[in-house]
Design an enzyme around this catalytic site. Structure first.
Site, PDB file in Angstrom:
ATOM      1  N   LEU A   1       0.837  -1.199   0.000  1.00  0.00           N
ATOM      2  CA  LEU A   1       0.000   0.000   0.000  1.00  0.00           C
ATOM      3  C   LEU A   1       0.868   1.243   0.000  1.00  0.00           C
ATOM      4  O   LEU A   1       1.736   1.417   0.874  1.00  0.00           O
ATOM      5  CB  LEU A   1      -0.914   0.022   1.236  1.00  0.00           C
TER       6      LEU A   1
ATOM      7  N   GLN B   1       0.917   8.300  -4.143  1.00  0.00           N
ATOM      8  CA  GLN B   1       0.753   7.364  -5.250  1.00  0.00           C
ATOM      9  C   GLN B   1       1.185   7.996  -6.566  1.00  0.00           C
ATOM     10  O   GLN B   1       1.232   9.214  -6.699  1.00  0.00           O
ATOM     11  CB  GLN B   1      -0.704   6.888  -5.318  1.00  0.00           C
TER      12      GLN B   1
ATOM     13  N   GLY C   1       6.020   6.067  -8.088  1.00  0.00           N
ATOM     14  CA  GLY C   1       6.942   4.945  -8.240  1.00  0.00           C
ATOM     15  C   GLY C   1       7.231   4.189  -6.963  1.00  0.00           C
ATOM     16  O   GLY C   1       8.149   3.349  -6.934  1.00  0.00           O
TER      17      GLY C   1
ATOM     18  N   GLY D   1       5.316   1.908  -5.424  1.00  0.00           N
ATOM     19  CA  GLY D   1       4.976   0.497  -5.555  1.00  0.00           C
ATOM     20  C   GLY D   1       6.061  -0.285  -6.269  1.00  0.00           C
ATOM     21  O   GLY D   1       6.439  -1.398  -5.836  1.00  0.00           O
TER      22      GLY D   1
ATOM     23  N   GLU E   1       0.425 -13.234  -2.741  1.00  0.00           N
ATOM     24  CA  GLU E   1      -0.819 -13.791  -2.210  1.00  0.00           C
ATOM     25  C   GLU E   1      -2.025 -13.019  -2.741  1.00  0.00           C
ATOM     26  O   GLU E   1      -2.188 -11.834  -2.451  1.00  0.00           O
ATOM     27  CB  GLU E   1      -0.814 -13.744  -0.686  1.00  0.00           C
TER      28      GLU E   1
END
Length: 580
Positions: free
Chosen positions: A405, A411, A414, A416, A439
């Site tokens: 997150l 957001q 970059g 993530g 997962e």
């Protein structure tokens, strides 16, 4: 022996016509009272028979206990008077007996009005008893008049009450319909009316440009994601930027409680939010919350720094991010992480809190390093990711990325991508790591992962443009696993993306070969079922249940075409990004 219902059907048929004879019955009733002595002597055998039957019949439950006792006593008295010819005593006992009978009848009528069960049986029983008793016609008419008057009075009274209730209900419905428009406006969107802020200084409290809203609210306010009963509602959830201390406040102009006079209650807002927070980790008093903000400059990132990155946003502002690997053994960090993961319920669909006490969890947290008004550096939390280290036989582990997150204000910078690369960087040197997985990834996360893995594998020899068109092979799986810890399934996905990257879609043969290669993989499960059916036929095992689950060849062709188009469209987005 005849059933009670059959006996009742044979009796009591005269009441249906009684309403027509009410006037005549009342006139006849005024002409004669108690039965005469001559009637006693003349009808003695039949009257005695009737009263003996009444004596044997169990009193209905509609009789109170004391009335059942009186009924039994007076029935015996009437039998005695019939036998001895005592006219006066008989007249008194008959009067008491008929009064008891009328009281029971009243209860039966009320039962008929309210429950409407077996009411005809009770009336038939009473009529039959009157007819079989052999009393004079004028006495029977008198009884019938009293019974009829009582019946129609109770029915009319009940219908009047029904009309009153109906009119009251109609009036309430009309009133409700008049107010419904106003109440509809009190159903609010929880996504829009809940505001988040990350507070770095006190001036941020009044800066509306820092506000961001949750992406979802169903885990807090239910599937409708709505809050009912407020006008001008604003739910404020504030976090100190670094340590993430939480404040919950609610403001509104009015509630439905006042508008409806207390008949309708507004939804409780703070409690469902607080129930999803760790115990004692939030404030409802602003002054207490601001005290924690005064101490926020002392906050230091937890864990060991792994990497750092400088990013310039669309407005030209530079951000400096640091990523840390954190130790679950530090109690202060676990409390901090309990506050950090409260964001996950609002921004990741179907997410849930993890058990921070499980030693198999690994934590990675990203902070932004910035200068405060005094020119000193502080750290603000910007996001996190977690991985769980599963055991793999015989002495390996298989880390699985569980949650990722980036907080909304950070957001599209970059973070993530940097998180996934950091997790790879952390596990690559560890010898006993077999491979890594994700997962239950969301669509966005899977696209991000595919892009990163494809970009990494472009530099591997087995994924070169001159090799990849020969088809998928074990060398690709081996090299991707040894170099970047990719599992075989993800390796196959990367192969298909890179082969599309190197395929000339305007070359008919080249594009056709690619399509067939992907469709063989998509169709593998279908052919496996076909082979299972053939094996069952050889073994003479019933296979109809399995065949019934499979589509026909024409249906499968349509399904395969749809599946392929969906896969290719997703791959094209990644290929376009690789080309940038």
């Amino acid at each position: 022996m005849q059933s009670e219902e059959e006996q009742c059907k044979k009796r009591w048929k005269g009441l249906r016509d009684s309403y027509k004879r009410i006037k005549r019955s009342q006139l006849l009733a005024s002409g004669s009272g108690a039965p005469s002595h001559s009637w006693i002597m003349y009808k003695h055998p039949e009257a005695q028979s009737v009263m003996k039957v009444m004596l044997k019949v169990k009193a209905p439950v509609s009789f109170p206990h004391h009335q059942r006792t009186q009924r039994h006593h007076h029935t015996k008295t009437i039998l005695h008077c019939l036998a001895q010819g005592h006219e006066k005593k008989l007249s008194k006992s008959l009067t008491i007996f008929w009064n008891l009978l009328l009281k029971a009848l009243k209860i039966l009528v009320l039962r008929f009005v309210l429950k409407k069960k077996n009411w005809t049986l009770h009336f038939q029983t009473l009529v039959s008893k009157i007819k079989e008793s052999g009393i004079p016609k004028n006495v029977a008419n008198e009884i019938e008049a009293k019974v009829s008057a009582l019946v129609f009075y109770e029915i009319e009274n009940h219908l009047n009450n029904m009309d009153k209730r109906t009119n009251s209900l109609r009036a309430r419905c009309l009133t409700g319909m008049a107010d419904i428009h106003e109440y509809v406006n009190l159903v609010l969107d929880a996504v829009q009316d809940v505001e988040f802020k990350l507070i770095r200084r006190k001036q941020d409290l009044e800066d509306d440009s820092l506000v961001f809203h949750p992406m979802m609210a169903h885990q807090i306010f239910g599937e409708s994601e709505s809050i009912f009963g407020y006008k001008g509602l604003c739910v404020r959830i504030l976090y100190t930027a670094g340590p993430l201390h939480i404040y919950i406040g609610i403001e509104y102009d009015s509630r439905v409680d006042e508008l409806s006079g207390g008949d309708i209650k507004a939804d409780v807002v703070v409690r469902p939010i607080a129930e999803k927070l760790p115990d004692g980790c939030f404030f409802v008093n602003m002054d207490e919350f601001l005290k924690t903000l005064d101490k926020a400059d002392k906050f230091q990132p937890f864990g060991e720094k792994i990497t750092e990155q400088s990013v310039t946003d669309e407005d030209g502002q530079e951000h400096f991010f640091e990523l840390y690997h954190c130790d679950y053994k530090v109690p202060a960090f676990l409390k901090f992480f309990s506050r950090l993961q409260t964001f996950i319920l609002r921004f990741v669909d179907a997410a849930s809190y993890i058990d921070v006490d499980d030693p198999q969890w690994s934590f990675f947290v990203c902070y932004e390093k910035y200068k405060n008004d005094n020119g000193d550096y502080q750290s603000a939390t910007t996001g996190y990711t977690t991985s769980y280290e599963y055991y793999a036989y015989p002495q390996h582990i298989r880390p699985r990325i569980s949650q990722l997150l980036g907080l909304p204000p950070f957001q599209k910078l970059g973070i993530g991508t940097k998180f996934i690369e950091t997790v790879y960087k952390h596990y690559l040197p560890i010898i006993n790591v077999l491979d890594m997985a994700v997962e239950d990834p969301s669509g966005d996360f899977q696209r991000l992962r595919n892009y990163i893995d494809a970009r990494l594998c472009m530099g591997l020899k087995s994924f070169g443009s001159d090799v990849i068109k020969k088809g998928f092979n074990k060398e690709m799986v081996h090299e991707a696993r040894e170099t970047y810890k990719l599992n075989p399934r993800q390796c196959r996905r990367v192969y298909e993306i890179l082969r599309l990257y190197y395929t000339n879609i305007y070359d008919k043969n080249d594009y056709h070969a690619y399509r067939l290669d992907v469709k063989r993989r998509l169709n593998a499960i279908y052919y496996k079922h076909i082979n299972d059916i053939k094996k069952m036929e050889k073994a003479k095992v019933d296979k109809e249940w399995l065949r019934a689950r499979l589509p026909t060849p024409s249906q499968r062709m349509e399904q395969l075409h749809e599946e392929y188009e969906k896969v290719e469209n997703a791959y094209k987005q990644i290929v376009e990004k690789l080309c940038d």
